[in-house]
Design a protein around this motif. Structure first.
Motif, PDB file in Angstrom:
ATOM      1  N   UNK A  92       6.961 -52.416 -16.176  1.00 25.43           N
ATOM      2  CA  UNK A  92       7.355 -53.027 -14.762  1.00 25.43           C
ATOM      3  C   UNK A  92       7.474 -53.480 -14.083  1.00 25.43           C
ATOM      4  N   UNK A  93       6.503 -54.445 -14.682  1.00 22.83           N
ATOM      5  CA  UNK A  93       6.152 -55.897 -13.837  1.00 22.83           C
ATOM      6  C   UNK A  93       6.719 -57.186 -14.342  1.00 22.83           C
ATOM      7  N   UNK A  99       8.925 -41.225  -8.331  1.00 20.16           N
ATOM      8  CA  UNK A  99       7.670 -40.159  -8.867  1.00 20.16           C
ATOM      9  C   UNK A  99       7.327 -42.019  -8.449  1.00 20.16           C
ATOM     10  N   UNK A 100       7.556 -43.342  -9.278  1.00 23.61           N
ATOM     11  CA  UNK A 100       6.637 -44.287  -9.399  1.00 23.61           C
ATOM     12  C   UNK A 100       6.700 -44.901  -8.248  1.00 23.61           C
ATOM     13  N   UNK A 124       2.158 -45.742  -3.248  1.00 22.83           N
ATOM     14  CA  UNK A 124       2.098 -46.910  -2.877  1.00 22.83           C
ATOM     15  C   UNK A 124       0.429 -47.417  -3.102  1.00 22.83           C
ATOM     16  N   UNK A 125      -0.214 -48.318  -3.191  1.00 23.33           N
ATOM     17  CA  UNK A 125       0.560 -49.429  -4.228  1.00 23.33           C
ATOM     18  C   UNK A 125       0.702 -49.098  -5.244  1.00 23.33           C
ATOM     19  N   UNK A 126       1.201 -49.493  -6.401  1.00 20.61           N
ATOM     20  CA  UNK A 126       1.627 -49.361  -7.755  1.00 20.61           C
ATOM     21  C   UNK A 126       0.624 -48.778  -8.623  1.00 20.61           C
ATOM     22  N   UNK A 128       7.489 -55.561 -10.084  1.00 16.79           N
ATOM     23  CA  UNK A 128       7.857 -54.038  -9.987  1.00 16.79           C
ATOM     24  C   UNK A 128       8.624 -53.521  -9.452  1.00 16.79           C
ATOM     25  N   UNK A 129       8.135 -53.260  -7.918  1.00 14.76           N
ATOM     26  CA  UNK A 129       9.016 -53.276  -7.441  1.00 14.76           C
ATOM     27  C   UNK A 129      10.581 -53.464  -7.017  1.00 14.76           C
TER      28      UNK A 129
END
Length: 207
Positions: A137-138, A173-174, A178-180, A194-195
């Motif tokens: 994701x990042x 949902x992800x 916070x944080x992921x 990722x965000x």
């Protein structure tokens, strides 16, 4: 899958060759586009980097490696059920390998954490595993888009309207966590990108 054999040996077990063959065959199933041996290799690599950063001790490293190898061994495209089936597979394989029941149970627990990636704050090993699983994701925008395309291909049987609804729910949902990422090392490496990636995909899904 050598990482499985090495981790079993580190915990005092003896992995039958048939288990390694089954792992390799499972991750080479033709319907897989993302949840392949390459994904497992990436999780193992990123888990090692995070384990180094947080100072995870050797037994926990072996347990994380086993969970990384097994976490997607069963993949039928049914979230939740796949993780439960994979956890059960890992428990049976490790019991057969002769490792301690407590270690087999711990690997089973770790695999189950990859279903929703929610772990207790004080469980560093679980944090390392789920952060490594979510490392993609990042990734760069190009890496992220390739990941999304591969996952979409695995769910090619799902019509676009249903895909957009389901995928939107997953991404929301992800973002609600916070944080992921659970470990500070993962946050420093991947949180910001990722965000950005998730929000960009959400905007595209919503049109």
């Amino acid at each position: 899958m050598h990482a499985w054999d090495e981790a079993v040996a580190a915990l005092g077990g003896n992995a039958p060759g048939a288990v390694t063959v089954e792992l390799d065959n499972r991750y080479a199933e033709p319907h897989r586009c993302y949840h392949t041996a390459e994904h497992v290799a990436a999780v193992l690599r990123d888990a090692k980097a995070l384990a180094d950063a947080v100072g995870l001790h050797e037994r926990d490293r072996a347990l994380v490696d086993l969970a990384a190898c097994a976490h997607d061994v069963i993949h039928t495209g049914v979230p939740g059920e796949d993780e439960r089936a994979s956890a059960g597979w890992a428990r049976r394989a490790l019991d057969a390998a002769g490792i301690r029941p407590a270690d087999a149970a711990r690997v089973e627990e770790l695999v189950l954490f990859t279903a929703d990636h929610r772990v207790p704050d004080n469980d560093t090993a679980a944090g390392v595993l789920v952060d490594a699983d979510l490392a993609i994701l990042g990734g760069t925008a190009v890496e992220y888009d390739a990941y999304v395309a591969a996952v979409r291909a695995e769910y090619g049987h799902v019509p676009d309207p249903q895909w957009r609804v389901g995928r939107t729910r997953v991404l929301e949902q992800l973002l609600a966590v916070a944080p992921l990422y659970r470990t500070q090392a993962a946050r420093e490496r991947w949180e910001q990108q990722a965000q950005l990636n998730i929000r960009r995909e959400l905007a595209a899904l919503r049109g």
